[in-house]
Structure formats: structure tokens, C-alpha cells
Scaffold this motif. Structure first.
Motif, PDB file in Angstrom:
ATOM      1  N   GLN A  94      -9.963   4.059   2.307  1.00 41.51           N
ATOM      2  CA  GLN A  94      -9.799   2.601   2.317  1.00 41.51           C
ATOM      3  C   GLN A  94     -11.088   1.933   2.803  1.00 41.51           C
ATOM      4  O   GLN A  94     -11.526   0.932   2.241  1.00 41.51           O
ATOM      5  CB  GLN A  94      -8.612   2.178   3.197  1.00 41.51           C
ATOM      6  CG  GLN A  94      -7.269   2.680   2.714  1.00 41.51           C
ATOM      7  CD  GLN A  94      -6.747   1.991   1.467  1.00 41.51           C
ATOM      8  OE1 GLN A  94      -7.463   1.812   0.484  1.00 41.51           O
ATOM      9  NE2 GLN A  94      -5.484   1.618   1.489  1.00 41.51           N
ATOM     10  N   LYS A  98     -13.468  -0.614   0.734  1.00 36.58           N
ATOM     11  CA  LYS A  98     -13.801  -1.917   1.314  1.00 36.58           C
ATOM     12  C   LYS A  98     -15.317  -2.102   1.387  1.00 36.58           C
ATOM     13  O   LYS A  98     -15.836  -3.159   1.041  1.00 36.58           O
ATOM     14  CB  LYS A  98     -13.172  -2.022   2.705  1.00 36.58           C
ATOM     15  CG  LYS A  98     -13.177  -3.406   3.277  1.00 36.58           C
ATOM     16  CD  LYS A  98     -12.373  -3.434   4.575  1.00 36.58           C
ATOM     17  CE  LYS A  98     -12.285  -4.834   5.102  1.00 36.58           C
ATOM     18  NZ  LYS A  98     -11.461  -4.911   6.299  1.00 36.58           N
ATOM     19  N   PRO A 103     -11.118  -3.253  -4.371  1.00 35.02           N
ATOM     20  CA  PRO A 103      -9.801  -3.396  -3.740  1.00 35.02           C
ATOM     21  C   PRO A 103      -9.356  -2.078  -3.102  1.00 35.02           C
ATOM     22  O   PRO A 103      -9.557  -1.001  -3.665  1.00 35.02           O
ATOM     23  CB  PRO A 103      -8.874  -3.766  -4.897  1.00 35.02           C
ATOM     24  CG  PRO A 103      -9.745  -4.087  -6.056  1.00 35.02           C
ATOM     25  CD  PRO A 103     -11.082  -3.479  -5.802  1.00 35.02           C
ATOM     26  N   GLU A 104      -8.772  -2.195  -1.920  1.00 37.08           N
ATOM     27  CA  GLU A 104      -8.224  -1.014  -1.259  1.00 37.08           C
ATOM     28  C   GLU A 104      -7.001  -0.536  -2.032  1.00 37.08           C
ATOM     29  O   GLU A 104      -6.434  -1.270  -2.842  1.00 37.08           O
ATOM     30  CB  GLU A 104      -7.843  -1.360   0.185  1.00 37.08           C
ATOM     31  CG  GLU A 104      -9.041  -1.703   1.044  1.00 37.08           C
ATOM     32  CD  GLU A 104      -8.653  -2.095   2.458  1.00 37.08           C
ATOM     33  OE1 GLU A 104      -7.879  -1.355   3.084  1.00 37.08           O
ATOM     34  OE2 GLU A 104      -9.119  -3.151   2.918  1.00 37.08           O
ATOM     35  N   LEU A 105      -6.606   0.703  -1.766  1.00 35.95           N
ATOM     36  CA  LEU A 105      -5.399   1.237  -2.388  1.00 35.95           C
ATOM     37  C   LEU A 105      -4.199   0.442  -1.871  1.00 35.95           C
ATOM     38  O   LEU A 105      -4.107   0.144  -0.682  1.00 35.95           O
ATOM     39  CB  LEU A 105      -5.242   2.726  -2.060  1.00 35.95           C
ATOM     40  CG  LEU A 105      -6.274   3.635  -2.721  1.00 35.95           C
ATOM     41  CD1 LEU A 105      -6.261   5.016  -2.078  1.00 35.95           C
ATOM     42  CD2 LEU A 105      -6.026   3.742  -4.220  1.00 35.95           C
ATOM     43  N   TYR A 106      -3.289   0.111  -2.778  1.00 33.28           N
ATOM     44  CA  TYR A 106      -2.163  -0.755  -2.469  1.00 33.28           C
ATOM     45  C   TYR A 106      -0.867   0.018  -2.686  1.00 33.28           C
ATOM     46  O   TYR A 106      -0.569   0.437  -3.819  1.00 33.28           O
ATOM     47  CB  TYR A 106      -2.247  -1.986  -3.384  1.00 33.28           C
ATOM     48  CG  TYR A 106      -1.253  -3.071  -3.130  1.00 33.28           C
ATOM     49  CD1 TYR A 106      -1.032  -3.576  -1.857  1.00 33.28           C
ATOM     50  CD2 TYR A 106      -0.545  -3.631  -4.185  1.00 33.28           C
ATOM     51  CE1 TYR A 106      -0.133  -4.604  -1.641  1.00 33.28           C
ATOM     52  CE2 TYR A 106       0.357  -4.656  -3.983  1.00 33.28           C
ATOM     53  CZ  TYR A 106       0.559  -5.141  -2.703  1.00 33.28           C
ATOM     54  OH  TYR A 106       1.453  -6.153  -2.486  1.00 33.28           O
ATOM     55  N   ARG A 108       2.112  -0.770  -3.003  1.00 37.11           N
ATOM     56  CA  ARG A 108       3.086  -1.350  -3.938  1.00 37.11           C
ATOM     57  C   ARG A 108       2.714  -1.078  -5.400  1.00 37.11           C
ATOM     58  O   ARG A 108       3.525  -1.283  -6.298  1.00 37.11           O
ATOM     59  CB  ARG A 108       3.201  -2.854  -3.735  1.00 37.11           C
ATOM     60  CG  ARG A 108       3.878  -3.242  -2.456  1.00 37.11           C
ATOM     61  CD  ARG A 108       4.003  -4.763  -2.386  1.00 37.11           C
ATOM     62  NE  ARG A 108       4.554  -5.185  -1.138  1.00 37.11           N
ATOM     63  CZ  ARG A 108       5.855  -5.368  -0.913  1.00 37.11           C
ATOM     64  NH1 ARG A 108       6.718  -5.148  -1.876  1.00 37.11           N
ATOM     65  NH2 ARG A 108       6.277  -5.772   0.265  1.00 37.11           N
ATOM     66  N   GLU A 109       1.495  -0.641  -5.616  1.00 39.13           N
ATOM     67  CA  GLU A 109       1.016  -0.307  -6.963  1.00 39.13           C
ATOM     68  C   GLU A 109       1.275   1.181  -7.167  1.00 39.13           C
ATOM     69  O   GLU A 109       0.783   2.021  -6.399  1.00 39.13           O
ATOM     70  CB  GLU A 109      -0.475  -0.626  -7.048  1.00 39.13           C
ATOM     71  CG  GLU A 109      -1.101  -0.445  -8.392  1.00 39.13           C
ATOM     72  CD  GLU A 109      -0.662  -1.486  -9.391  1.00 39.13           C
ATOM     73  OE1 GLU A 109      -0.497  -1.102 -10.566  1.00 39.13           O
ATOM     74  OE2 GLU A 109      -0.489  -2.658  -9.015  1.00 39.13           O
ATOM     75  N   ASP A 112      -1.728   3.619  -7.274  1.00 39.87           N
ATOM     76  CA  ASP A 112      -2.354   3.632  -5.952  1.00 39.87           C
ATOM     77  C   ASP A 112      -1.488   4.388  -4.945  1.00 39.87           C
ATOM     78  O   ASP A 112      -2.007   5.121  -4.103  1.00 39.87           O
ATOM     79  CB  ASP A 112      -2.594   2.207  -5.442  1.00 39.87           C
ATOM     80  CG  ASP A 112      -3.791   1.534  -6.088  1.00 39.87           C
ATOM     81  OD1 ASP A 112      -4.428   2.129  -6.985  1.00 39.87           O
ATOM     82  OD2 ASP A 112      -4.092   0.392  -5.696  1.00 39.87           O
TER      83      ASP A 112
END
Length: 146
Positions: A94, A98, A103-106, A108-109, A112
Motif C-alpha cells: 500500500q 501511495k 490508488p491503493e488496493l481497495y 471492496r474491489e 484488489d
């Protein structure tokens, strides 16, 4: 005081009439991240060689060397492949994303989440790609940008 808090900087930015003056007066409080320096620092901290990263990332040797020298700017997926090659934790990954302004790993995706799970479990890129394949997602380390 050399550095200011984020809140102090936000307040000053809101009150600023000229961005150049703001940047000049707050230079010591700004963060500057260099991806090449970050990657080489991780390489050193992990006591790895670039050849180890090549093997663990499934990226071509030439491409990895170009990234580490700053000649190439990697995509987010390439950075994720490098994270596996560098044996990074999910937190380290992460931070790398950054630092690279990606974008950082999410969680909710779905894709990811699979990658985060693999990082948290210490899986290899091969195991991660098997999970990604099972869920019909693009594998890591197999890129057309090389």
C-alpha cells in the motif's frame, strides 16, 4: 518549527493567494517521494537482488532493471508484481502504491481484495495469479507494457 501539521498546511493553503509563495514557504513541510529511491530502498531492506525480484515478479529482466534505474514508469499492476518480487507485506505494498501516486488496493474491489488476501497470506505471484485466474481477472506480471 521546521515542519507543520497537515491541518496547519491546509489552513495556510486555504488562506493563500499565490501557490508559488505557499510552496516556497512550506518546502520543509512537503513530502517528496521518488519511486526509484523507494524501490531501491526496499530492495536493500529486504536484502534481495534485482534478479530475485525478476524471478518473483514474472517481469522481464530488462524491464525490472529499467524500472529500478528510473528509465521506465511502471503501471499499478507492474508495481503489484514488483511487490510480490520484493516479498512485500500488504502494508508495504500500500505504501509503495501511495508513493507512486497510484490508488491503493481497495478491499471492496474484488480483484484488489484477492491481491490483498494473497499479500496477507504471503502467497507467491504464481499462487496469486491462480486465484486471479479462477475469478476471471487479469494476472500480474504478464503485461504488454514491457
Amino acid at each position: 518549527m521546521d515542519t507543520k501539521t497537515t491541518e496547519e498546511l491546509k489552513h495556510e493553503l486555504k488562506a493563500a493567494t499565490n501557490i508559488e509563495d505557499y510552496l516556497k514557504s512550506n518546502r520543509k513541510s512537503m513530502t517528496y517521494r521518488c519511486l526509484t529511491r523507494e524501490l531501491n530502498s526496499l530492495l536493500s531492506a529486504k536484502k534481495l537482488r534485482k534478479a530475485d525480484v525478476v524471478r518473483g515478479s514474472l517481469l522481464s529482466r530488462a524491464y525490472v532493471y529499467q524500472i529500478f534505474s528510473g528509465e521506465k514508469s511502471p503501471s499499478r499492476d507492474t508495481l503489484l508484481a514488483l511487490a510480490f518480487g520484493l516479498h512485500l507485506s500488504d502494508e508495504e505494498t500500500q505504501a509503495l502504491l501511495k508513493a507512486s501516486k497510484n490508488p491503493e488496493l481497495y478491499a471492496r474491489e474484488e480483484r484488489d481484495a484477492i491481491i490483498l488476501f494473497a499479500l496477507q497470506k504471503g502467497m507467491s505471484i504464481f499462487e496469486t495469479n491462480a486465484l486471479l485466474f479462477e475469478h476471471d481477472f487479469q494476472a500480474l506480471g504478464v503485461s504488454s507494457e514491457q
